[in-house]
Scaffold this motif. Sequence first.
Motif, mmCIF file in Angstrom:
data_model
loop_
_atom_site.group_PDB
_atom_site.id
_atom_site.type_symbol
_atom_site.label_atom_id
_atom_site.label_comp_id
_atom_site.label_asym_id
_atom_site.label_seq_id
_atom_site.Cartn_x
_atom_site.Cartn_y
_atom_site.Cartn_z
ATOM 1 N N GLU A 221 0.853 -1.194 0.000
ATOM 2 C CA GLU A 221 0.000 0.000 0.000
ATOM 3 C C GLU A 221 0.887 1.242 0.000
ATOM 4 N N VAL A 222 0.419 2.276 -0.708
ATOM 5 C CA VAL A 222 1.150 3.552 -0.690
ATOM 6 C C VAL A 222 0.317 4.575 0.071
ATOM 7 N N VAL A 223 0.935 5.286 0.989
ATOM 8 C CA VAL A 223 0.237 6.357 1.702
ATOM 9 C C VAL A 223 1.081 7.631 1.589
ATOM 10 N N VAL A 224 0.394 8.738 1.337
ATOM 11 C CA VAL A 224 1.112 10.014 1.250
ATOM 12 C C VAL A 224 1.337 10.545 2.662
ATOM 13 N N HIS A 225 2.579 10.893 2.915
ATOM 14 C CA HIS A 225 2.982 11.375 4.248
ATOM 15 C C HIS A 225 3.990 12.508 4.015
ATOM 16 N N PRO A 226 3.480 13.760 3.925
ATOM 17 C CA PRO A 226 4.314 14.873 3.448
ATOM 18 C C PRO A 226 5.571 15.141 4.280
ATOM 19 N N GLN A 227 5.573 14.844 5.571
ATOM 20 C CA GLN A 227 6.749 15.184 6.391
ATOM 21 C C GLN A 227 7.924 14.237 6.164
ATOM 22 N N SER A 228 7.692 13.092 5.529
ATOM 23 C CA SER A 228 8.759 12.098 5.288
ATOM 24 C C SER A 228 9.537 11.749 6.555
ATOM 25 N N VAL A 229 8.824 11.581 7.644
ATOM 26 C CA VAL A 229 9.472 11.181 8.901
ATOM 27 C C VAL A 229 9.334 9.664 9.091
#
Length: 372
Positions: A221-229
């Motif tokens: 699954e791909v999830v968008v997580h803008p902070q890339s933490v």
Amino acid sequence: MKRKISILGSTGSIGRQALEVIEKLEDKFEIIALTAGSNINLLNEQIKKFKPRYAYANDLKAIEGAEPLSLEEICSNKENDLILVAVSGKIGLKPTVTAINNGIDIALANKETLVMAGDIVMDLARKNGVKIIPVDSEHCAIHQCIKNILQVDKLIITASGGPFLHKSVEEMKNATVEQALAHPRWNMGRKITVDSATLMNKGLEVIEAHHLFNMDYDKIEVVVHPQSVIHSAIEYVDGSVIAQLGIPSMHIPIQYAITYPERYEGIKTHSFSFSEIARLDFEEPDWDKFKALSLAYQAGNIGGSATVCLNAANEEAVFAFLDGKIKLFDIIDTVERMMNLHNTKANPTLEEIFEIDGEIRLKTQELLLKLA
Ligand code: MG
């Protein structure tokens, strides 16, 4: 005992950062060989500083201070405990296969190796008892999370979303090269940065994850997580989720990959702080805006030469975009058209893969000429 390492692509972004890691851990490594393409000046500087025994560059005669060898010779040198494959493009595939055939462990940063020939490469690695340790932050995260792959139900790959995450389709369509290259989180090479803007990069990572961790596509699954933490996560069969976190710096996964299974302070600069980060956001990818992601899943599910086609068409189109010849959305339209035209070959050999790659590139260039 020092770990004996060679770096393919030492003048590129990953290669340079790997040398920064090695500089911090100089008592842990001995460098056997460094290789570059055309950046001979930087390669010679690196040779002076890190004193490898061997080196390769497009122009072998320009190498100073190390014995020039071919990539094949470097990768069949069994003195190597580990080879970091940090070149970009299909040039990474053959030397990686040579190293695996010689029983040398691989720290893999080259995407094309698994996207073009994942079945062959992973099969060879199993047969030769070779470890493939991923360098890419997402796969490195998953590698760190997994204890027993048989208990894993799902891989969750995070995506920063790139510079167009909350831009309209219209803005993205008319994006300039500069806008596409302005990645909010990661500082990378030009080709991979454009791939991150279209999310093709994430699609290629899904295909790599399928091969590296032997996981069906419907369990990735791909999830968008803008902070890339959160660099990625896995869900176990019992519903427990394990994630790997850290500041967005490639030094950390590079160091993990080349020192695995050990861990050292090495490149660490400061301690991680949840309160400094304050918040983590997540959202579903916009499948209409980022069609590249669907195309990658589609190619992965078809298998065989379909992912060769996806990769070759995309790379040619990205180069045309970087040259200012086409628009950003033309990249994905081009890939889709090439995939629709492609007659997939199941289980291609390495030779057939290179042949198909060449044919796709020529056909894509013809198509791009009409668009330009
Ligand atoms: Mg990545």
